[in-house]
Design a protein around this motif. Structure first.
Motif, PDB file in Angstrom:
ATOM      1  N   UNK A  78      -5.001   6.071  -2.243  1.00  0.00           N
ATOM      2  CA  UNK A  78      -4.323   5.231  -1.266  1.00  0.00           C
ATOM      3  C   UNK A  78      -5.333   4.502  -0.384  1.00  0.00           C
ATOM      4  N   UNK A  79      -5.024   3.251  -0.153  1.00  0.00           N
ATOM      5  CA  UNK A  79      -5.946   2.411   0.612  1.00  0.00           C
ATOM      6  C   UNK A  79      -5.876   2.753   2.088  1.00  0.00           C
ATOM      7  N   UNK A 127      -8.347  -4.343  10.519  1.00  0.00           N
ATOM      8  CA  UNK A 127      -8.311  -5.805  10.577  1.00  0.00           C
ATOM      9  C   UNK A 127      -7.805  -6.271  11.939  1.00  0.00           C
ATOM     10  N   UNK A 184      -5.774  -8.841  14.133  1.00  0.00           N
ATOM     11  CA  UNK A 184      -4.669  -9.740  13.879  1.00  0.00           C
ATOM     12  C   UNK A 184      -4.747 -10.952  14.790  1.00  0.00           C
ATOM     13  N   UNK A 207       9.364   8.960   4.582  1.00  0.00           N
ATOM     14  CA  UNK A 207       8.251   8.408   3.819  1.00  0.00           C
ATOM     15  C   UNK A 207       8.320   6.881   3.734  1.00  0.00           C
ATOM     16  N   UNK A 212       0.453  -3.374  15.060  1.00  0.00           N
ATOM     17  CA  UNK A 212      -0.857  -3.978  14.829  1.00  0.00           C
ATOM     18  C   UNK A 212      -0.999  -5.315  15.537  1.00  0.00           C
ATOM     19  N   UNK A 213       0.076  -6.078  15.616  1.00  0.00           N
ATOM     20  CA  UNK A 213      -0.064  -7.376  16.292  1.00  0.00           C
ATOM     21  C   UNK A 213       0.405  -7.245  17.739  1.00  0.00           C
ATOM     22  N   UNK A 253       7.181  -8.902   0.852  1.00  0.00           N
ATOM     23  CA  UNK A 253       7.373  -7.594   0.239  1.00  0.00           C
ATOM     24  C   UNK A 253       6.623  -7.439  -1.083  1.00  0.00           C
ATOM     25  N   UNK A 281       8.104  -7.293   8.582  1.00  0.00           N
ATOM     26  CA  UNK A 281       6.921  -6.544   8.976  1.00  0.00           C
ATOM     27  C   UNK A 281       6.107  -7.417   9.913  1.00  0.00           C
ATOM     28  N   UNK A 316       2.507  -7.743  11.737  1.00  0.00           N
ATOM     29  CA  UNK A 316       1.168  -7.177  11.744  1.00  0.00           C
ATOM     30  C   UNK A 316       0.922  -6.239  10.577  1.00  0.00           C
ATOM     31  N   UNK A 317       1.356  -6.607   9.407  1.00  0.00           N
ATOM     32  CA  UNK A 317       1.151  -5.757   8.223  1.00  0.00           C
ATOM     33  C   UNK A 317      -0.264  -5.941   7.709  1.00  0.00           C
ATOM     34  N   UNK A 318      -0.977  -4.825   7.492  1.00  0.00           N
ATOM     35  CA  UNK A 318      -2.393  -4.946   7.109  1.00  0.00           C
ATOM     36  C   UNK A 318      -2.687  -4.314   5.762  1.00  0.00           C
ATOM     37  N   UNK A 319      -1.644  -4.040   4.975  1.00  0.00           N
ATOM     38  CA  UNK A 319      -1.862  -3.399   3.681  1.00  0.00           C
ATOM     39  C   UNK A 319      -1.450  -4.367   2.581  1.00  0.00           C
ATOM     40  N   UNK A 320      -1.476  -3.865   1.325  1.00  0.00           N
ATOM     41  CA  UNK A 320      -0.902  -4.655   0.255  1.00  0.00           C
ATOM     42  C   UNK A 320       0.609  -4.680   0.467  1.00  0.00           C
ATOM     43  N   UNK A 348       4.301  -3.990   0.659  1.00  0.00           N
ATOM     44  CA  UNK A 348       4.768  -2.604   0.528  1.00  0.00           C
ATOM     45  C   UNK A 348       5.733  -2.339  -0.615  1.00  0.00           C
ATOM     46  N   UNK A 349       6.385  -3.362  -1.160  1.00  0.00           N
ATOM     47  CA  UNK A 349       7.322  -3.066  -2.225  1.00  0.00           C
ATOM     48  C   UNK A 349       6.672  -3.101  -3.605  1.00  0.00           C
ATOM     49  N   UNK A 400       2.334  -0.169  -6.727  1.00  0.00           N
ATOM     50  CA  UNK A 400       1.091   0.572  -6.559  1.00  0.00           C
ATOM     51  C   UNK A 400       0.894   1.021  -5.123  1.00  0.00           C
ATOM     52  N   UNK A 401       1.734   0.550  -4.209  1.00  0.00           N
ATOM     53  CA  UNK A 401       1.641   0.951  -2.818  1.00  0.00           C
ATOM     54  C   UNK A 401       2.299   2.314  -2.651  1.00  0.00           C
ATOM     55  N   UNK A 402       1.519   3.299  -2.170  1.00  0.00           N
ATOM     56  CA  UNK A 402       2.058   4.643  -2.017  1.00  0.00           C
ATOM     57  C   UNK A 402       2.634   4.783  -0.613  1.00  0.00           C
ATOM     58  N   UNK A 403       3.945   4.636  -0.532  1.00  0.00           N
ATOM     59  CA  UNK A 403       4.535   4.571   0.804  1.00  0.00           C
ATOM     60  C   UNK A 403       4.522   5.926   1.506  1.00  0.00           C
ATOM     61  N   UNK A 459       1.065   6.446   2.921  1.00  0.00           N
ATOM     62  CA  UNK A 459       0.879   5.540   4.051  1.00  0.00           C
ATOM     63  C   UNK A 459       1.619   6.056   5.276  1.00  0.00           C
TER      64      UNK A 459
END
Lengths: 230, 187, 301
Positions: free
Chosen positions: A8-9, A14, A16, A155, A221-222, B115, B132, B134-138, B140-141, B144-147, B150
Motif C-alpha cells: 500500500x502506498x 504533498x 495542496x 474500511x 488535506x486541503x 474515482x 473527495x 484534498x485527495x493525495x492517493x491514486x 480510490x475506486x 489496486x487501491x487498498x481501501x 488506507x
C-alpha cells in the motif's frame, strides 16, 4: 484483514494548492484604488479561542446549567443515515419540544451538534466549522456506531473512524441505526450530564486545541480555513 | 427478435457492434469500440429516440487490464433501455466527452475522473474536487487501491472491534444447542 | 398632561407586567399551535429558560457597532411603543408617557424596530440576513399601508391624534367601539395587524426552511436574548394600540389580558391553518385587498 495489500502506498506529504479565491490577490475598487487581499488573513478572525471559566458562585453556575439543560437547541445539521432518525423527534409521536429541545437552522444559535452517522472527510470539515461557530458551552453527540469506530464503513477510504479524535464528544449513542427513542434517551442522558456540570466539551476542546487541530489536519488535506472559525 | 435487436442490426452495418446481450424485454447491452462510441450515441439520441442518459458509470476489470464504461440510455416512447459498453485501456484511460450532448454527463465525468482517473478532455470543471477534497492517493475506486489499509493508516481503528460470521453467529444465538449433525429444518 | 417623576417607576412596572404576560402568552400560543399539529407543545415557562440560557452563554462575537445596536434598536421599538401609549385607560399608574400626538409616534415606532434590525443584520454580513431584511421591509411597508389609512380614517372620525381621547370616546357601551362605529377602518387595520405579526402566512421573513431564520441568522447569546425579549414585548405593544384604537381599550388588567389574548389569537388562528405566502404574493394581497378597504374607510368617514 488477511487480504490487505502490503504494498500500500504510504501517505505522501504533498502540499495542496489553495483554491484560487483563497490565494492572496489584488482587487481594484470602483474608484481605481488597488487593494491587496489575503483572504485567509483578512476574511477571518485569527484569534485563538480561550478557556471560559465557570461562574464565580456555584449556585449561579448550577442555575445556568439547569437552564442550559432545559433549553437545548440542536443544530439542524445531518450527516449519514441518522439525519432521518432525528426528524421524527419533531413530530407528534416523539415531540422533543416538550423537553425544551428545539432545532435551530444556524450554528450561532445552537448548543448541540448531533453527528448522525458516518462522517466523510468533506463533511468533517463542515462539521468542524459549524462546531467552532457555535457559542460555548456547546455539546456534541455522536449518533450510531459509525461515529464510534466507523461502523460498517470502517474500511472506507473516505469516512473517519474515531470521531472523538476530531471534536470533543460528550455522549455516544450506539446502534446502527439507533431508533428515535434511543436518540431521545441519549439527549435526556446528556441533560443529566449538563445539570451535573460534567459536559464541558468546549473547554476540553480549547485545552487540547493542538491535539485536535493536528488530528483534523492529518485527515483534511486541503486545509483552507483559519485554525479557529469564529 | 425485438425492436432493439432490429435496431442494433440496422446500426451494425455502420458500427462494429458486438456482444449483444438481451437481458430482459426492456434491457439490452452491447459493446462498441471506443472510436465509434460517441458517434453512435449521437445517432441513438437523435434518430432512434434514446433521449435520456440515465447514468454513465465504469467497471474496473483489473485482471483484463481494461475499464468498461457503461452508458445507459432510455427511450421514453418504447420504454426500452440500452446499455452501451465501451472498453478503455486501463493504464491510459481517456474518453471523448459527451457533456455537450447531455449536460448531466459533465457531472458523471467529473466523478469518473476523481474515482477512476479517467480523463475526458474538454469536460467542464473536470479537475475540480467532487466528493473527495484534498485527495493525495491514486483514485480510490481503482481496484489496486487498498481501501482497508488506507483507512487503517489514516483514520486509525478503534480497538475492540470484532467480526462474526453472520450465519454462525445467528445459529449460536437462536439454537445454542444446535450441532451440525442435526438435519437442517426446511432446507 | 404634566410630567411627574413617579411616572417613571409606574411605566417600568407596566413594562414588567407586559413582559411577563407576553412571555407566558406567547408560550401558550405556541402550545396552541402545537396542539393543532397534534403535539403536546412546550412548557409555558420555556421562554424564561431560553432567555436565561441565552444570557448564560459564554462566547459572544461581534461584527461591528451596528451589530450591537440592531437588537437594541429593535427592543427600543417595542419599549417605545409601550411607553408612549396608554396601556390601561383611566389608570394613573399605567398611563405611561401618553401625550396629545402619541398616535403619530406609535406609527413611527412600529416601523422603527424593523429599520434598526435592517442595519444590524446588514452589518452581520450574512447573505440570508440581507435577504430576510429586504423581504421584511417590503412586506411590512405593504402591510402598513392599510393600517395607515385606517388610522387616518379614525383620526378623522374622532378629530384627534391622542390615543387617550380616542379610547375615551369609545367608553360606555360595546357599541361605541370603533369596531362598530367604523367597521371598514377596523377591517383595513386588521390586514396590517396580521401582516406585521411575523406569523404564518406572512412569516416569509424568517422562513427557517429556506433562508435559515432570516435577519437574526448571525445573532446569538445576549443579542438573541434581547431580540427574544422584544419578540414577546413588541406584538403585545402593537396589540395594545389596536386594542386602544379599535376595541375600546382596557380599563383594567383583566380586560387587558382578555382583549390582547383574543386579538393575538386572531393571528394564531389564521397562522395555523394557512401556508406561507411568498413576498410578492403577500404584497399583492395587501395592495389588492387591504388598500381598497382602507380607502373606503376614509371615504366612509
Amino acid at each position: 484483514m488477511k487480504d490487505m495489500d502490503k504494498s500500500f502506498k504510504k501517505d505522501t506529504e504533498t502540499e495542496f494548492p489553495l483554491r484560487e479565491e483563497m490565494r492572496p490577490h489584488q482587487v481594484t475598487a470602483p474608484d481605481g484604488q488597488v487593494i491587496d487581499i489575503d483572504p485567509l488573513q483578512d476574511y477571518f478572525c485569527q484569534e485563538p479561542p480561550k478557556v471560559h471559566a465557570k461562574s464565580y458562585f456555584k449556585i449561579v453556575e448550577d442555575f445556568y446549567n439547569w437552564a442550559r439543560a432545559h433549553s437545548l437547541w440542536i443544530l439542524g445539521f445531518g450527516t449519514g443515515c441518522g439525519a432521518i432518525e432525528m426528524r421524527p423527534l419533531m413530530t407528534p409521536r416523539f415531540d422533543a419540544y416538550r423537553y425544551g429541545i428545539q432545532w435551530r437552522p444556524t450554528p450561532r444559535q445552537a448548543n448541540l451538534l448531533v453527528i448522525s452517522g458516518y462522517l466523510s472527510v468533506k463533511t468533517l470539515k463542515r462539521a468542524i466549522r459549524a462546531y467552532e461557530q457555535m457559542p460555548a458551552p456547546k455539546y456534541v453527540v455522536g449518533l450510531g456506531s459509525c461515529t464510534i469506530n466507523g461502523g460498517m464503513y470502517w474500511d472506507s477510504y473516505n469516512t473517519i473512524n474515531k470521531f472523538d479524535e476530531f471534536l470533543p464528544v460528550d455522549l455516544y449513542i450506539t446502534g446502527c441505526m439507533p431508533r428515535p427513542e434511543v436518540l431521545m434517551a441519549g439527549v435526556l442522558e446528556l441533560k443529566k450530564k449538563i445539570k451535573e456540570g460534567r459536559a464541558d466539551g468546549a473547554n476540553r476542546y480549547v485545552e487540547n486545541f493542538e491535539w485536535y487541530k493536528a488530528n483534523q489536519k492529518r485527515v483534511i488535506k486541503n486545509w483552507n480555513m483559519p485554525d479557529y472559525n469564529w | 427478435m425485438s425492436t432493439a435487436t432490429d435496431l442494433l442490426e440496422r446500426f451494425g452495418t455502420n458500427y462494429r457492434i458486438s456482444e449483444v446481450n438481451e437481458q430482459k424485454a426492456d434491457l439490452t447491452f452491447f459493446k462498441v469500440p471506443k472510436d465509434q462510441a460517441v458517434r453512435l450515441l449521437r445517432e441513438l439520441r437523435d434518430d432512434a429516440g434514446y433521449t435520456h442518459l440515465a447514468f454513465l458509470t465504469n467497471i474496473d476489470y483489473i485482471e483484463r487490464g481494461i475499464f468498461t464504461l457503461n452508458y445507459m440510455l432510455h427511450n421514453y416512447d418504447t420504454r426500452h433501455t440500452l446499455g452501451m459498453h465501451v472498453d478503455l485501456d486501463r493504464d491510459n484511460a481517456e474518453m471523448e466527452s459527451i457533456h455537450n450532448m447531455w449536460a448531466q454527463a459533465a457531472t458523471y465525468q467529473r466523478e469518473l475522473r476523481e474515482m477512476y482517473g479517467i480523463r475526458f478532455p474538454g469536460s467542464p470543471r473536470l479537475d475540480d474536487d467532487f466528493c473527495l477534497e484534498g485527495w493525495d492517493q491514486i483514485p480510490p475506486m481503482r481496484k489496486e487501491f487498498d481501501t482497508a489499509a488506507f483507512s487503517l493508516a489514516r483514520f486509525y481503528s478503534r480497538d475492540g472491534r470484532g467480526t462474526e460470521d453472520p450465519r454462525e453467529h445467528m445459529k449460536q444465538q437462536l439454537y445454542p444447542t444446535h450441532t451440525d449433525d442435526a438435519p437442517e429444518g426446511g432446507n | 398632561m404634566t410630567f411627574e417623576w413617579i411616572q417613571i417607576p409606574y411605566a417600568l412596572l407596566t413594562v414588567f407586567i407586559i413582559l411577563n404576560y407576553g412571555m407566558i402568552m406567547t408560550a401558550i400560543m405556541q402550545k396552541i399551535g402545537a396542539r393543532v399539529g397534534g403535539r403536546y407543545g412546550i412548557p409555558v415557562w420555556q421562554n424564561y429558560i431560553d432567555l436565561v440560557k441565552n444570557w448564560a452563554l459564554r462566547t459572544k462575537i461581534t461584527h461591528g457597532v451596528m451589530f450591537y445596536l440592531g437588537p437594541v434598536f429593535r427592543l427600543t421599538g417595542g419599549l417605545g411603543l409601550i411607553l408612549f401609549v396608554p396601556t390601561i385607560y383611566g389608570s394613573v399608574m399605567h398611563q405611561n408617557f401618553s401625550y396629545s400626538g402619541d398616535l403619530i409616534l406609535a406609527l413611527y415606532f412600529i416601523f422603527f424596530g424593523t429599520l434598526g434590525m435592517a442595519l444590524g443584520a446588514g452589518e452581520s454580513g450574512h447573505p440570508h440576513s440581507a435577504i430576510g431584511v429586504s423581504r421584511g421591509l417590503a412586506q411590512v411597508t405593504a402591510a402598513e399601508l392599510p393600517l395607515a389609512l385606517a388610522v387616518f380614517s379614525i383620526s378623522l372620525q374622532y378629530q384627534t391624534l391622542n390615543i387617550t381621547e380616542i379610547v375615551a370616546a369609545q367608553q360606555g357601551s360595546i357599541f361605541n367601539w370603533t369596531l362598530f362605529t367604523n367597521p371598514l377602518a377596523v377591517i383595513a387595520a386588521m390586514f396590517g395587524f396580521v401582516g406585521t405579526m411575523m406569523r404564518s402566512p406572512f412569516d416569509v421573513v424568517l422562513a427557517p426552511q429556506e433562508i435559515p431564520i432570516g435577519p437574526p441568522t448571525e445573532y446569538h447569546s445576549a443579542y438573541l436574548a434581547l431580540m427574544q425579549t422584544n419578540r414577546v414585548i413588541f406584538p403585545i405593544a402593537k396589540t395594545i394600540i389596536y386594542m386602544n384604537l379599535f376595541f375600546g381599550g382596557a380599563t383594567g388588567w383583566g380586560a387587558f389580558a382578555v382583549k390582547v389574548f383574543a386579538l393575538y389569537f386572531v393571528t394564531v388562528f389564521i397562522g395555523v391553518v394557512h401556508p406561507r405566502f411568498r413576498v410578492e404574493q403577500s404584497i399583492r394581497f395587501f395592495l389588492k385587498w387591504g388598500l381598497p378597504v382602507g380607502i373606503l374607510a376614509i371615504m366612509a368617514v
